[in-house]
Enzyme design. Structure first.
Site, mmCIF file in Angstrom:
data_model
loop_
_atom_site.group_PDB
_atom_site.id
_atom_site.type_symbol
_atom_site.label_atom_id
_atom_site.label_comp_id
_atom_site.label_asym_id
_atom_site.label_seq_id
_atom_site.Cartn_x
_atom_site.Cartn_y
_atom_site.Cartn_z
ATOM 1 N N GLU A 154 -68.172 -110.100 -47.515
ATOM 2 C CA GLU A 154 -67.205 -109.214 -48.167
ATOM 3 C C GLU A 154 -66.135 -109.961 -48.945
ATOM 4 O OE1 GLU A 154 -65.586 -109.701 -43.901
ATOM 5 O OE2 GLU A 154 -67.480 -109.826 -44.987
ATOM 6 N N HIS A 164 -68.793 -114.378 -44.068
ATOM 7 C CA HIS A 164 -68.191 -113.119 -44.533
ATOM 8 C C HIS A 164 -68.667 -112.787 -45.950
ATOM 9 C CE1 HIS A 164 -65.232 -112.421 -41.269
ATOM 10 N NE2 HIS A 164 -65.302 -113.735 -41.148
ATOM 11 N N CYS A 200 -69.691 -112.077 -38.457
ATOM 12 C CA CYS A 200 -68.846 -112.990 -37.694
ATOM 13 C C CYS A 200 -68.787 -112.558 -36.220
ATOM 14 C CB CYS A 200 -67.463 -113.091 -38.329
ATOM 15 S SG CYS A 200 -66.525 -114.552 -37.814
#
Length: 511
Positions: free
Chosen positions: A170, A168, A81
């Protein structure tokens, strides 16, 4: 650890999740402030670098800029990001405000099956959360993925192991996010995955011994999983130098103080119980704002511990706490400019007047990791799998003013709810369940008479790490049965509602 990946934190609320996902892969990692100079870091064993997301923009007047020497270390780099935007921006690319802020799920079209996207097919769902987009890549980078709404979803350097992702990986909502991080850690950085719960226990016990030396430690036992695991770790590290104190603050669940003390005795811990309910109620008198209540409880905890310490026939130099990662990131960023969500009673240090240092053996772990460590330490399954319970207790589940009467009412409603979950074999399927007493009254009819009584909200969520959570879908009829029990058995409550909010946008607790 023999190998590790460093994460530069630019302030994303997801930064800790990057670390958690890597640890799921048995890869050790450390989070550093984005502005950490390379000459101040132990680079032994560093295999790669990840640049986190951020609420900031590379287009602002003073963007967040890391030490540029990181780019000269020869390390594989993954920008996520903001980190990806910074990589592009600092090499001459164009980053602009998106026409529409992209937040939530998107489908990524993979254009180049490089090492990062190995085994990841086009159409994989990813999680977006950004207001800026990369419009033009620098000449030394090439496009590897896009989505319907943005032209650059992923890119790679032409000659260096540098990668950028606008999404993202994660976040659990990214379908192949863990696989992507696995590819970065193992295929690109060359990690072997040698970090386990056993390694953590070995390392943290040595760290505790080094930190504490021959000093004595007080541990703030709360009755929850976190402080219990911390206690067993400390007991393993320093033995009889540890003095556990359990505070019955009058804000616990029904019968919990007696149950907890019995369990601690079975675990072989030396624990004294301080019955301090009246002190906490006095400290909370007149306070209705959530942060004021948390701070009042935190201060009173410290006062009680100071008082209890005087009864111990040794000088006490350290206060231990069961602080974990979600506590830290929701209270204050210790590694970067993350936005504060709420403060926690056990985060933020101790007053200068309190002559103790802090020992926080679990500060780098998420709840599921704490449970795995506890299992490795031999703590019984039933205790390890208890639902999380907030340090301030029922004070933050009793919205508005705190009184012994309101807490007693909430204890009864909560006990009925938790017992019903156990009877229905639902308890272990839920991450956290809570009854919340609302500061409102509603009209009802009981026995042909008008009532004007309290409202209780029930909360039950599923989660893996406490950072995100979804509402638990109860089987047909369960909530009606629990509501009937609470209304019929708890005097003063005539209405029960169910909270169906997810996290985000809501938090798990109401305060």
């Amino acid at each position: 650890m023999s190998e590790k990946i460093l994460i530069l934190d630019f302030g994303s609320q997801y930064t800790q999740l990057i670390a958690r996902r890597l640890r799921e892969l048995n890869v050790y990692c450390e989070i550093l402030p984005y502005h950490s100079p390379t000459n101040s870091i132990d680079l032994h064993g560093v295999k790669g670098l990840i640049l986190s997301g951020s609420p900031a923009s590379v287009r602002q007047e003073k963007p967040l800029i890391p030490d540029l020497n990181w780019l000269n270390m020869g390390l594989p780099i993954l920008g996520i990001c903001y980190g990806a935007q910074w990589l592009a921006h600092t090499h001459g690319g164009i980053v602009a405000a998106s026409k529409h802020r992209e937040y939530g799920r998107a489908r990524v079209e993979v254009l180049d099956n490089n090492a990062l996207f190995a085994q990841i097919q086009s159409g994989s769902t990813v999680w977006m959360s950004h207001g800026d987009s990369i419009q033009v890549l620098p000449s030394e980078f090439f496009l590897t993925a896009k989505t319907t709404d943005i032209p650059v979803a992923a890119f790679q350097h032409t000659s260096k192991p540098w990668f950028g992702l606008q999404f993202h990986p994660e976040v659990v909502h990214s379908q192949d996010g863990l696989l992507l991080l696995r590819n970065f850690a193992f295929q690109i950085c060359g990690c072997s995955g040698d970090w386990t719960e056993g390694h953590f226990i070995e390392e943290i016990t040595e760290k505790i011994r080094s930190q504490v030396g021959a000093d004595h430690v007080i541990l703030a036992l709360s009755g929850g999983v976190d402080s219990t695991v911390a206690a067993i770790l400390l007991n393993k590290a320093i033995g009889d130098q540890l003095h556990c104190i359990f505070v019955d603050n009058g804000l616990l669940r029904k019968g919990e103080a007696e149950q907890v003390m019995s369990t601690y005795s079975e675990l072989g811990l030396s624990v004294s119980c301080a019955k301090a309910g009246p002190l906490f109620f006095d400290a909370l008198s007149g306070k209705t704002e959530p942060e004021a209540k948390r701070k009042a409880i935190g201060e009173m905890f410290i006062r009680v511990f100071e008082s209890e310490a005087k009864a111990i026939p040794y000088p006490i130099h350290w206060l231990a706490q069961g602080t974990i990662y979600p506590d830290v990131i929701e209270s204050v960023s210790v590694t970067g400019p993350s936005v504060t969500i709420k403060s926690h009673h056990n985060v933020g240090g101790l007053p200068a007047a309190m002559k103790m240092g802090l020992v926080e053996p679990l500060r780098s772990l998420f709840k599921d990791e704490v449970r795995r460590v506890g299992k490795s330490l031999g703590i019984p399954h039933a205790f390890i799998n208890r639902h999380p319970f907030p340090g301030p207790g029922l004070a933050i589940r009793c919205l508005g003013a705190i009184s012994p009467e309101n807490i007693a009412m909430l204890q009864e409603a909560d006990a009925i709810y938790i017992q019903a979950l156990r009877e229905a074999n639902l308890y272990d399927s839920i991450w956290q369940a809570a009854a919340i007493l609302l500061p409102v009254q509603s009209v009802g009819v009981m026995g042909d008479e008008r009532t004007y009584e309290k409202v209780v909200a029930l909360r039950a969520v599923t989660s893996t790490d406490g950072m995100t959570a979804d509402v638990f879908e109860f089987p047909e009829g369960f909530l009606r049965e629990v509501a009937n029990r609470i209304i019929n058995q708890v005097r003063g409550i005539n209405r029960v509602v169910y909270d169906v909010s997810s996290k985000p946008p809501a938090t798990i607790e109401w305060e």
